[in-house]
Design a protein around this motif. Structure first.
Motif, PDB file in Angstrom:
ATOM      1  N   ASN A 411       0.827  -1.214   0.000  1.00  0.00           N
ATOM      2  CA  ASN A 411       0.000   0.000   0.000  1.00  0.00           C
ATOM      3  C   ASN A 411       0.861   1.264   0.000  1.00  0.00           C
ATOM      4  OD1 ASN A 411      -2.911  -0.604   0.005  1.00  0.00           O
ATOM      5  ND2 ASN A 411      -2.450  -1.780   1.853  1.00  0.00           N
ATOM      6  N   ARG A 421      -6.397   6.356  -3.805  1.00  0.00           N
ATOM      7  CA  ARG A 421      -7.691   5.705  -3.624  1.00  0.00           C
ATOM      8  C   ARG A 421      -8.831   6.664  -3.960  1.00  0.00           C
ATOM      9  NH1 ARG A 421      -7.704   0.778  -0.571  1.00  0.00           N
ATOM     10  NH2 ARG A 421      -5.647   0.316   0.350  1.00  0.00           N
ATOM     11  N   TYR A 426     -11.149   1.909  -4.023  1.00  0.00           N
ATOM     12  CA  TYR A 426     -10.252   1.356  -5.033  1.00  0.00           C
ATOM     13  C   TYR A 426      -9.371   2.459  -5.616  1.00  0.00           C
ATOM     14  CZ  TYR A 426     -12.712  -3.092  -4.886  1.00  0.00           C
ATOM     15  OH  TYR A 426     -13.230  -4.284  -4.476  1.00  0.00           O
ATOM     16  N   ARG A 427      -8.222   2.073  -6.120  1.00  0.00           N
ATOM     17  CA  ARG A 427      -7.230   3.042  -6.557  1.00  0.00           C
ATOM     18  C   ARG A 427      -7.441   3.473  -8.013  1.00  0.00           C
ATOM     19  NH1 ARG A 427      -2.955   3.469  -2.932  1.00  0.00           N
ATOM     20  NH2 ARG A 427      -2.943   1.857  -1.298  1.00  0.00           N
ATOM     21  N   GLY A 462      -6.386  -2.265  -2.506  1.00  0.00           N
ATOM     22  CA  GLY A 462      -7.239  -1.308  -3.198  1.00  0.00           C
ATOM     23  C   GLY A 462      -7.181  -1.377  -4.707  1.00  0.00           C
TER      24      GLY A 462
END
Length: 600
Positions: A411, A421, A426-427, A462
């Motif tokens: 991360n 994010r 979610y990224r 993510g």
């Protein structure tokens, strides 16, 4: 014996090929019943690289050398040759002498005439691997090694003229001295070249057959091996029949321990194959494989699916009820690596810039191999530290991967390189667009279970992922075209050397065996250096550098090396799993009376 062959081949539909039943000498009505876990792709030895197809091909097509069934460590011996090759010129020249009288299976392509195997057939079969229309994944075994093979490679010739592939082109590296003598000349010594000559990809094909069936030659496997193709229902059932024209091959391998000496005594003086038919079923669902074996539908089951191992094992041992039935357990460590690869040419996940490397590295850091082995593999595996499994030449037991499971670090890495994010957790990509990955997987229970493993891994960092499920053959076809972003795969050694695994990452093999299309000059240079060396501490040190580059750029996430639990029916005889050959069907025998009694 005359053969009547009925072909009913339709492009895009199931193919069916039937041959009248035949019987192996001394083995009337003996039928070996086996399974493969994924559908076959092509029965063209120059094309096939998946385990089911190669398993079938190695029983139909014959390379010049093969492995001694019982020898450990592995040992090569003559197959279609009269003796082992004569090696001259400090390892750069090989003289190979064929046995006269070896015949191809009768086929309409031969226009009713018997067709004998000759040196020219091996020359043709090796040259065909260079044909760009074939797209052979095995070109790495010869490209740049055979003297003068640049004439077989399309491009611009030294005189500036365009050069196209022509299988009739003569090169000094492949020459027929006479009808039964072949001379192969290399640019430099290659310590693995004899192993290469034992691969099924070098099995002899007849030019008449390839010409007759053109793009459908993979549907018409005509070789000289111990079995011929019988009924074939694509992706469902395949039947091999003992070849009535197979030369008299008498077993004479020697055992080295109690188990192998018993097999050697059983097979001593016997002609091969021992069964008249091999019935092969494609069983993609794991539970169906185990239940099929327990219901006596199969004579053995290799690699009991780890998630279902509790159906047959208690604390690593065969359940007492199965022992009472006479079922046997054999634990085996194959030369096999399971991994996940990512397409280095994909616009989202591929590339060599820092942010692309960071994305792939984070994905690798999200993978928890210990949990995967415990939960999914039920302990029947070891963590892969590099592409190399134990027991291949070049394996370094002291090497440890620098990329270990670490979600916090993953991360942090994504944060640092701009994968922020969004509101849904979610990224996004560094340019602000949504980051959405797609993983190809198998349309089976196994595939769905593996999907959930990766969904969990990527959710933890993510990264949004969706899954495109398909048949194994279709995933493989899409991968060759560069249309797969990421997927899981596994590789079993074609020969027991590290080169066979690292060629999967060698740049010039991109789109062939190298599905990740990793192409790093520094890695390629090291690979070429290692190819010039025999097994040695110097070469092992080079492989360590290659492993570090692989982990550094992360085209792969090495997962596991399996420990397989193989279970055998009491009536199966002469079973001894080989580290390189995929099948032992020519050696296996059936106690028909014992089987019939169990089936009552």
């Amino acid at each position: 014996m005359s053969l009547r062959v009925l072909f009913a081949v339709s492009l895009g539909l199931s193919s069916l090929m039937q041959v009248l039943p035949v019987q192996a000498a001394g083995s009337a009505e003996k039928v070996l019943r086996v399974l493969v876990s994924t559908p076959e792709s092509s029965l063209d030895p120059a094309v096939a690289s998946d385990v089911p197809s190669v398993s079938i091909n190695e029983n139909i097509f014959e390379p010049m050398l093969r492995y001694d069934y019982l020898a450990r460590p592995v040992k090569l011996k003559p197959n279609t040759l009269t003796s082992m090759p004569e090696i001259l010129d400090q390892g750069k020249t090989y003289v190979l002498r064929l046995q006269p009288g070896i015949m191809f299976t009768p086929d309409p392509a031969f226009k009713g005439k018997p067709r004998e195997l000759t040196a020219e057939d091996y020359i043709y079969s090796i040259k065909r691997i260079y044909d760009p229309t074939v797209k052979s994944p095995w070109l790495f075994m010869f490209e740049g090694k055979l003297l003068g093979d640049e004439k077989l490679r399309p491009g611009t010739a030294k005189d500036g003229k365009a050069q196209e592939f022509n299988v009739q082109t003569s090169i000094p590296g492949l020459q027929a001295v006479d009808k039964y003598t072949l001379r192969i000349r290399l640019n430099a010594p290659d310590s693995n070249f004899l192993f290469i000559l034992a691969t099924t990809a070098t099995g002899a094909m007849a030019k008449e057959v390839v010409d007759a069936y053109a793009g459908q030659v993979g549907n018409h496997p005509i070789g000289t091996g111990p079995f011929i193709l019988g009924q074939w229902q694509r992706s469902f059932r395949i039947e091999l029949l003992a070849n009535p024209q197979y030369r008299k091959q008498v077993f004479n391998d020697q055992g080295t321990d109690e188990a192998t000496k018993k097999i050697a005594a059983s097979l001593a003086g016997q002609t091969l194959p021992r069964v008249s038919k091999v019935e092969i079923k494609i069983m993609e669902e794991q539970q169906s494989r185990v239940l099929g074996f327990l219901n006596n539908e199969f004579d053995y089951l290799e690699q009991v699916p780890p998630p279902l191992s509790n159906m047959v094992l208690d604390d690593g041992k065969l359940k007492p009820a199965l022992q009472q039935r006479g079922i046997r357990l054999s634990l085996f460590t194959p030369l096999q690596t399971y991994y996940m690869w990512m397409n280095m040419e994909d616009p989202v996940i591929g590339g060599y810039t820092p942010e692309k490397i960071a994305l792939r590295r984070a994905i690798a850091l999200s993978y928890d191999s210990k949990e995967d082995i415990a939960l999914m593999e039920k302990g029947l595996a070891i963590q892969a530290q590099s592409p190399l499994p134990p027991n291949v030449l070049g394996y370094d037991a002291n090497y440890k991967t620098p990329v270990q499971y670490n979600v916090k670090l993953a991360n942090a890495l994504l944060d640092k390189f701009g994968y922020k994010r969004a509101a849904d957790g979610y990224r996004n990509l560094p340019d602000g667009q949504p980051l959405h990955l797609q993983m190809h997987s198998l349309a089976s229970t196994t595939g769905r279970l593996r999907d959930e493993v990766w969904r969990k891994n990527l959710d933890a960092i993510g990264v949004h992922v969706s899954f495109k499920t398909d048949k194994h053959s279709e995933v493989l076809r899409a991968a060759r075209l560069g249309k797969v972003q990421m997927t899981e795969a596994n590789w079993i050694a074609d020969f027991p050397d590290a080169e066979n695994f690292y060629q999967l990452l060698y740049g010039p093999n991109a789109g062939r065996a190298n599905y990740s299309r990793f192409n790093l000059p520094a890695f390629n240079t090291l690979y070429e250096q290692a190819m010039r060396l025999s097994d040695s501490p110097e070469r092992t040190a080079i492989y360590r550098q290659m492993a570090q580059l692989m982990h550094g750029y992360t085209p792969w996430v090495p997962r596991i090396h399996p420990v397989t639990a193989d279970i055998l029916q009491p009536w199966l005889q002469n079973y001894y799993r080989h580290p390189v050959d995929f099948t032992s069907w020519r050696y296996l025998d059936i106690d028909v009376a014992a089987r019939n009694k169990a089936l009552k």
